[in-house]
Write an enzyme that holds these catalytic residues in place. Structure first.
Site, PDB file in Angstrom:
ATOM      1  NE  ARG A  46       4.191   5.092  10.585  1.00 48.73           N
ATOM      2  CZ  ARG A  46       3.524   6.024   9.625  1.00 48.73           C
ATOM      3  NH1 ARG A  46       2.985   7.082  10.499  1.00 48.73           N
ATOM      4  NH2 ARG A  46       2.595   5.490   8.625  1.00 48.73           N
ATOM      5  N   GLY A  47       6.691   6.854   8.566  1.00 43.43           N
ATOM      6  CA  GLY A  47       5.771   8.212   6.960  1.00 43.43           C
ATOM      7  C   GLY A  47       6.413   8.565   5.703  1.00 43.43           C
ATOM      8  CB  ALA A  48       6.592   7.921   2.114  1.00 40.91           C
ATOM      9  NE  ARG A  88      11.525   2.542   7.484  1.00 35.37           N
ATOM     10  CZ  ARG A  88       9.937   2.675   7.313  1.00 35.37           C
ATOM     11  NH1 ARG A  88       8.966   3.941   8.149  1.00 35.37           N
ATOM     12  NH2 ARG A  88       9.530   1.529   6.765  1.00 35.37           N
ATOM     13  CD  GLN A 195       2.736   0.794  10.720  1.00 35.87           C
ATOM     14  OE1 GLN A 195       2.459  -0.007  11.133  1.00 35.87           O
ATOM     15  NE2 GLN A 195       3.924   0.905   9.308  1.00 35.87           N
ATOM     16  CG  ASP A 236       5.869   4.136   1.758  1.00 34.26           C
ATOM     17  OD1 ASP A 236       4.923   4.142   2.266  1.00 34.26           O
ATOM     18  OD2 ASP A 236       7.237   4.935   2.464  1.00 34.26           O
ATOM     19  CG  ASN A 246       0.712   1.796   1.011  1.00 31.07           C
ATOM     20  OD1 ASN A 246       1.550   3.077   1.516  1.00 31.07           O
ATOM     21  ND2 ASN A 246      -0.341   1.958   1.494  1.00 31.07           N
ATOM     22  CE  LYS A 247       3.841  -0.353   6.730  1.00 34.34           C
ATOM     23  NZ  LYS A 247       5.291  -0.984   6.836  1.00 34.34           N
TER      24      LYS A 247
HETATM   25  O1  MRU Z   1       6.375   1.753   7.969  1.00 36.60           O
HETATM   26  P1  MRU Z   1       5.532   2.573   7.659  1.00 36.60           P
HETATM   27  O2  MRU Z   1       4.863   3.072   8.878  1.00 36.60           O
HETATM   28  O3  MRU Z   1       6.539   4.158   7.073  1.00 36.60           O
HETATM   29  O4  MRU Z   1       4.941   2.996   6.490  1.00 36.60           O
HETATM   30  C1  MRU Z   1       4.092   4.466   5.718  1.00 36.60           C
HETATM   31  C2  MRU Z   1       2.971   3.571   4.863  1.00 36.60           C
HETATM   32  O5  MRU Z   1       3.093   2.568   4.287  1.00 36.60           O
HETATM   33  C3  MRU Z   1       2.621   4.776   4.469  1.00 36.60           C
HETATM   34  O6  MRU Z   1       1.195   4.859   3.927  1.00 36.60           O
HETATM   35  C4  MRU Z   1       2.917   5.969   3.021  1.00 36.60           C
HETATM   36  O7  MRU Z   1       4.234   5.904   3.341  1.00 36.60           O
HETATM   37  C5  MRU Z   1       2.172   6.767   3.332  1.00 36.60           C
HETATM   38  S1  MRU Z   1       2.400   8.066   4.125  1.00 36.60           S
HETATM   39  C6  MRU Z   1       0.925   9.423   3.706  1.00 36.60           C
END
Ligand code: MRU
Length: 345
Positions: A46-48, A88, A195, A236, A246-247
């Site tokens: 996970r993470g963009a 996603r 996370q 994201d 973002n999250k």
């Molecule tokens: O649902 P996730 O864990 O994929 O969410 C990730 C985030 O919100 C991060 O802050 C974002 O992807 C940036 S990662 C460099």
């Protein structure tokens, strides 16, 4: 600690299984497009930026699967790309990486099969390599904003685990620490999936960065008590007017930071920008399974509950003090005009 979230060696794709952290640090091998799709949906990766890189390798593996079945053509390749894209919807890096792979397919499909496959493999490797450099540049560009003695709040995980390199928001912290600044990071638990508690705290600890875990609802009080000097998060998707997704929970932190006159920084690569969208309201927000919210609690009868589980929220550019990228920093006021100019230069 040099964390390799994604490893591609001898035509084999391995990822750290983030669903198992922090109790177990293990790599899992992804052998097919279906396995990659499942791993992205289930947050094993996970993470963009990390999902973009994994998807690119996934498409290369898929092209080889198609070749062995004798169906390696554009229509089948596009089908695979679409199934990945739908995993996603908020993180634009995923679409960006898939688009790069599709373009390579189209530009090279007249070549011999082996040459086409090689091209796809090199493109995925290039996306991965480039992300490592990008993370370092983001760290360098943002480190000046972190002063010695700062107490910094972060949300979710925008570290090495979320990228192919050292992270975005956390890369800024790593670089500033290497420069000798003493920083302390407050880590938001990041409900519902955790996370912060499971990944960021673990990652900071592995890198010897001083950290304290808090629940998401403690941020306001900490700010009021003047315990926080800056907030830094990832993104994201960043759209034309500077709004960012973002999250879930990020928007609330940005409002709190403004009220308490604390700088609110966003660190993200250029691949997280989506200039085809003019404002944040148009960013698709991923809605996730309600069990992610409920499973945390020891409740026997979950049938009575109606749950909402948006994975992301949108923070307006007007609440952002600066966006830190590999190309430089966009300081406030973050506006459409400034972003357009930034991309022109
Ligand atoms: O649902 P996730 O864990 O994929 O969410 C990730 C985030 O919100 C991060 O802050 C974002 O992807 C940036 S990662 C460099």
């Amino acid at each position: 600690m040099n964390l390799e979230t994604i490893i591609f060696e001898n035509n084999t794709l391995k990822i750290i299984d983030q669903a198992k952290l922090p109790d177990q640090f293990i790599y899992i091998q992804l052998n097919s497009l279906d396995e990659v799709v499942r791993a992205i949906k289930k947050l094993n990766v996970r993470g963009a930026p990390a999902i973009g890189i994994t998807a690119a390798y996934g498409l290369y593996l898929y092209a080889r699967q198609l070749q062995s079945k004798g169906t390696l053509d554009l229509a089948h390749f596009k089908e695979g790309a679409l199934s990945l894209k739908n995993t996603r919807p908020t993180a634009v890096n995923l679409g960006w990486a898939i688009h790069s792979m599709l373009k390579q397919f189209q530009d090279n499909m007249e070549k011999e099969t082996e040459a086409l496959l090689e091209r796809l493999k090199q493109t995925a490797r290039q996306i991965h390599r480039q992300d490592k450099e990008t993370c370092l540049a983001i760290g360098k560009n943002g480190s000046g904003l972190m002063k010695d003695g700062f107490r910094i709040l972060t949300h979710c995980n925008a570290g090495a685990l979320a990228t192919g390199g050292s992270g975005t928001a956390l890369s800024v912290i790593y670089t500033a620490t290497r420069q000798g600044k003493r920083l302390h990071v407050f880590v938001d638990e990041t409900r519902p999936v955790g996370q912060g508690v499971r990944l960021t705290y673990w990652e900071l600890h592995a890198n010897d960065i001083a950290a304290t875990l808090i629940t998401d609802s403690m941020a306001a009080w900490l700010m009021k008590e003047k315990k926080i000097n800056a907030v830094i998060v990832g993104a994201d998707r960043i759209v034309n007017n500077g709004d960012i997704a973002n999250k879930i929970g990020t928007y609330g932190l940005a409002i709190l930071a403004q009220y308490h006159k604390i700088p609110f920084y966003v660190a993200a690569p250029l691949s997280s920008f989506d200039l085809s969208i003019d404002k944040g309201e148009r960013i698709p927000i991923e809605m996730r399974d309600e069990n992610e919210v409920l499973d945390f609690w020891p409740i026997k009868d979950k049938t009575k509950y109606k749950v909402l589980n948006p994975a992301f929220d949108v923070t307006p550019g007007s609440l952002i003090s600066a966006i830190i990228t590999e190309k430089g920093v966009i300081h406030q006021p973050v506006t459409a005009k400034k972003i357009t100019q930034f991309f022109k230069n």
